[in-house]
Design a protein around this motif. Structure first.
Motif, short mmCIF file in Angstrom:
data_model
loop_
_atom_site.label_atom_id
_atom_site.label_comp_id
_atom_site.label_asym_id
_atom_site.label_seq_id
_atom_site.Cartn_x
_atom_site.Cartn_y
_atom_site.Cartn_z
N GLN A 289 -73.85 59.14 -26.41
CA GLN A 289 -73.74 58.72 -25.75
C GLN A 289 -72.74 58.62 -23.56
O GLN A 289 -73.33 57.69 -22.72
N TYR A 290 -72.04 59.38 -24.13
CA TYR A 290 -70.86 59.48 -22.87
C TYR A 290 -70.72 60.88 -22.78
O TYR A 290 -71.05 61.59 -23.42
N LYS A 291 -70.29 61.08 -21.47
CA LYS A 291 -70.17 63.17 -20.89
C LYS A 291 -68.96 63.07 -20.54
O LYS A 291 -67.76 63.86 -20.91
N THR A 292 -68.81 62.33 -20.33
CA THR A 292 -66.79 61.99 -19.64
C THR A 292 -65.34 60.92 -20.41
O THR A 292 -65.70 60.01 -19.93
N LEU A 293 -64.22 61.44 -20.52
CA LEU A 293 -63.58 60.60 -20.41
C LEU A 293 -62.07 61.03 -19.41
O LEU A 293 -61.55 61.83 -19.29
N ILE A 294 -61.94 59.75 -19.85
CA ILE A 294 -60.06 59.88 -18.87
C ILE A 294 -59.37 58.55 -20.18
O ILE A 294 -59.35 58.21 -20.73
N ASP A 295 -57.62 60.22 -20.37
CA ASP A 295 -56.99 59.05 -20.80
C ASP A 295 -55.93 58.39 -19.90
O ASP A 295 -55.07 59.18 -19.69
N VAL A 296 -55.78 57.36 -19.79
CA VAL A 296 -54.41 57.49 -19.03
C VAL A 296 -53.09 56.97 -19.66
O VAL A 296 -52.70 56.42 -20.72
N GLY A 297 -51.90 57.32 -18.83
CA GLY A 297 -50.65 57.47 -19.48
C GLY A 297 -50.58 58.87 -20.59
O GLY A 297 -50.55 58.50 -21.95
N GLY A 298 -51.82 60.03 -20.44
CA GLY A 298 -52.07 60.77 -21.76
C GLY A 298 -50.60 61.97 -22.02
O GLY A 298 -51.68 62.67 -22.90
N SER A 299 -50.02 61.71 -21.20
CA SER A 299 -48.70 62.58 -22.09
C SER A 299 -49.33 64.01 -22.37
O SER A 299 -49.56 64.47 -20.77
N ALA A 300 -48.80 64.28 -23.79
CA ALA A 300 -49.13 66.03 -23.45
C ALA A 300 -50.87 66.89 -23.63
O ALA A 300 -51.37 67.45 -23.43
N GLY A 301 -51.29 65.20 -23.22
CA GLY A 301 -53.18 65.73 -23.44
C GLY A 301 -53.94 66.13 -24.50
O GLY A 301 -55.00 66.57 -24.29
N LEU A 302 -52.98 65.34 -25.68
CA LEU A 302 -53.18 65.72 -26.68
C LEU A 302 -55.32 64.97 -27.02
O LEU A 302 -55.23 65.35 -28.49
N LEU A 303 -55.03 63.93 -26.65
CA LEU A 303 -55.84 63.16 -26.89
C LEU A 303 -57.48 63.66 -26.59
O LEU A 303 -58.79 63.56 -27.22
N SER A 304 -57.23 63.74 -24.98
CA SER A 304 -58.43 64.97 -24.48
C SER A 304 -59.33 66.18 -25.16
O SER A 304 -60.39 66.37 -25.08
N ILE A 305 -57.51 66.48 -25.91
CA ILE A 305 -58.32 68.20 -26.51
C ILE A 305 -59.06 67.96 -27.77
O ILE A 305 -59.72 68.53 -28.00
N MET A 306 -58.42 66.80 -28.33
CA MET A 306 -59.40 66.91 -29.87
C MET A 306 -60.60 65.99 -29.37
O MET A 306 -61.03 66.81 -30.00
N VAL A 307 -60.76 65.33 -28.18
CA VAL A 307 -62.34 64.57 -27.65
C VAL A 307 -63.18 66.00 -27.52
O VAL A 307 -64.07 66.02 -28.27
N ALA A 308 -62.36 66.85 -27.01
CA ALA A 308 -63.40 67.81 -26.30
C ALA A 308 -63.08 69.14 -27.35
O ALA A 308 -64.38 69.79 -27.59
N LYS A 309 -62.34 69.31 -28.44
CA LYS A 309 -62.34 70.54 -29.38
C LYS A 309 -63.69 70.15 -30.11
O LYS A 309 -64.45 70.71 -30.47
N HIS A 310 -63.95 68.62 -30.74
CA HIS A 310 -64.90 67.70 -31.45
C HIS A 310 -66.37 68.23 -30.77
O HIS A 310 -66.63 67.20 -31.61
N ASN A 311 -66.54 67.65 -29.74
CA ASN A 311 -67.45 67.05 -28.96
C ASN A 311 -67.85 67.71 -28.38
O ASN A 311 -67.49 67.59 -26.31
N GLU A 312 -68.35 68.88 -28.11
CA GLU A 312 -69.12 69.85 -26.62
C GLU A 312 -69.24 69.84 -26.00
O GLU A 312 -69.88 70.43 -25.16
N HIS A 313 -69.80 68.70 -25.46
CA HIS A 313 -70.15 67.82 -24.31
C HIS A 313 -69.80 66.74 -23.89
O HIS A 313 -69.83 66.71 -22.75
N MET A 314 -68.63 66.33 -24.27
CA MET A 314 -67.56 66.07 -23.91
C MET A 314 -66.47 66.84 -22.55
O MET A 314 -66.40 67.69 -22.80
N HIS A 315 -66.43 66.25 -21.41
CA HIS A 315 -65.25 66.82 -20.81
C HIS A 315 -64.66 65.67 -20.22
O HIS A 315 -64.67 64.18 -19.57
N CYS A 316 -62.97 66.27 -20.21
CA CYS A 316 -62.22 64.65 -20.75
C CYS A 316 -60.88 65.20 -19.15
O CYS A 316 -60.51 66.64 -19.59
#
Length: 346
Positions: free
Chosen positions: A178-205
């Motif tokens: 049901q979602y299209k965008t995600l922001i990881d607050v205090g995302g450090s090296a960006g790995l959460l955003s990377i994992m979400v995008a890798k496993h969910n091709e419609h997501m922009h992080c």
């Protein structure tokens, strides 16, 4: 003689009381990059290890070190003493080989370099309620790491190591349909955003952190080839609004702060979300009875060491704060080990 039921035993007392012995053996092996070397060479004798590391202790000391690691389940051994050869177990080969992307040793490196010493002052921390880290020398830890590229690299590596399994689990277990965008607050090296995008091709992080962290996150994004769907944003999440997104995530962020600031951050997340959006806190959420998640309790004490006022919390605590912030409902999603995603829906 077999221990009779309900008879007193000192076993657990001694195991916990001398637990720092076991901890330091593992941390020392990680600092020596022993498991990384074994992954390259496949197997080594104790003499090989002694020569390669330039150890000046006796052969017997090296046998004890290697055999203790074997007894703990970190190494495999064939033969004994001078005839023994050692190799990695599947766990150490996967998670403690620095050349593999699955390496989680960053948090152990920081534990060895910083936390091991600071935890020696736990009693002082409990007596005073004050941090026991660099702050005792009137130094700002976060200020120090953001000024020093090597310290920043160690810190982001530590945060990535302790959360990587959780990020992978969250990316695959949470329903992003049901979602299209995600922001990881205090995302450090960006790995959460990377994992979400890798496993969910419609997501922009977007991974959001202070400006000095941006090059670290950008390098991670490029490494995974996800520049088209993962980007960086810089800023201070206390002094500015959180950028809008369908999902706002904070991984190991809330526990840094006292209750007042936890609620303030959850309110900022609420403001950044659309109706139906989700706020997610990925942490070592303590069970409501405060009996089972021992790691969560220890991490909460670690927040005393690091911040003085921060603490980990139960899902009941999270529900209370979510209600104050205005969220409509909450749920708890178990991830890996002692960690969970506490989720609040707007």
């Amino acid at each position: 003689m077999e221990q009779q039921p309900n008879q007193p035993s000192p076993e657990n007392i001694m195991k916990i009381g001398t637990g720092f012995w076991a901890s330091k053996i593992l941390l020392t092996a990680v600092s020596f990059q022993l498991f990384t070397t074994l992954a390259q060479k496949k197997s080594m004798t104790a003499k090989n290890v002694k020569d390669l590391l330039g150890l000046k202790c006796t052969d017997r000391n090296v046998y004890d070190f290697m055999d203790a690691l074997t007894a703990f389940g970190f190494l495999k051994r064939e033969g004994i003493l001078d005839a023994a050869t050692y190799s990695n177990t599947i766990d150490t080969d996967t998670f403690l080989d620095k050349n593999k992307p699955s390496y989680i040793g960053g948090i152990l490196e920081m534990a060895n370099n910083r936390l091991y010493t600071f935890w020696g002052s736990l009693g002082e921390g409990l007596l005073t309620g004050l941090p026991q880290n660099e702050a005792k020398r009137s130094e700002d830890f976060f200020g120090l790491i953001y000024q020093d590229p090597e310290k920043l690299k160690e810190f982001t590596g530590a945060m990535s190591g302790i959360q990587m399994g959780n990020f992978m689990a969250f990316a695959q277990k949470f329903d992003f349909s049901q979602y299209k965008t995600l922001i990881d607050v205090g995302g450090s090296a960006g790995l959460l955003s990377i994992m979400v995008a890798k496993h969910n091709e419609h997501m922009h992080c977007t991974t959001f952190d202070l400006p000095p962290v941006e090059p670290v996150a950008s390098a991670s994004i490029q490494k995974f080839g996800l520049e088209d769907r993962v980007n960086t944003a810089s800023g201070d999440f206390f002094s500015m609004p959180i950028p809008s997104a369908d999902v706002v995530v904070m991984g190991n962020i809330l526990h840094d702060w006292d209750e007042e600031n936890k609620i303030a951050l959850m309110r900022k997340a609420y403001d950044a979300l659309p109706a139906g959006g989700a706020f997610v806190a990925i942490e070592n959420v303590i069970d409501n009875e405060r009996k089972q998640n021992v790691f969560g309790l220890m991490m909460s004490l670690n927040m005393l060491i690091e911040t003085g006022t921060g603490f980990d919390y139960t899902f009941a605590d999270f529900n209370k704060w979510a209600n104050i912030a205005g969220f409509k409902s909450t749920t708890l999603l178990p991830l890996t080990g002692p960690s969970s995603a506490a989720i609040a829906y707007k």
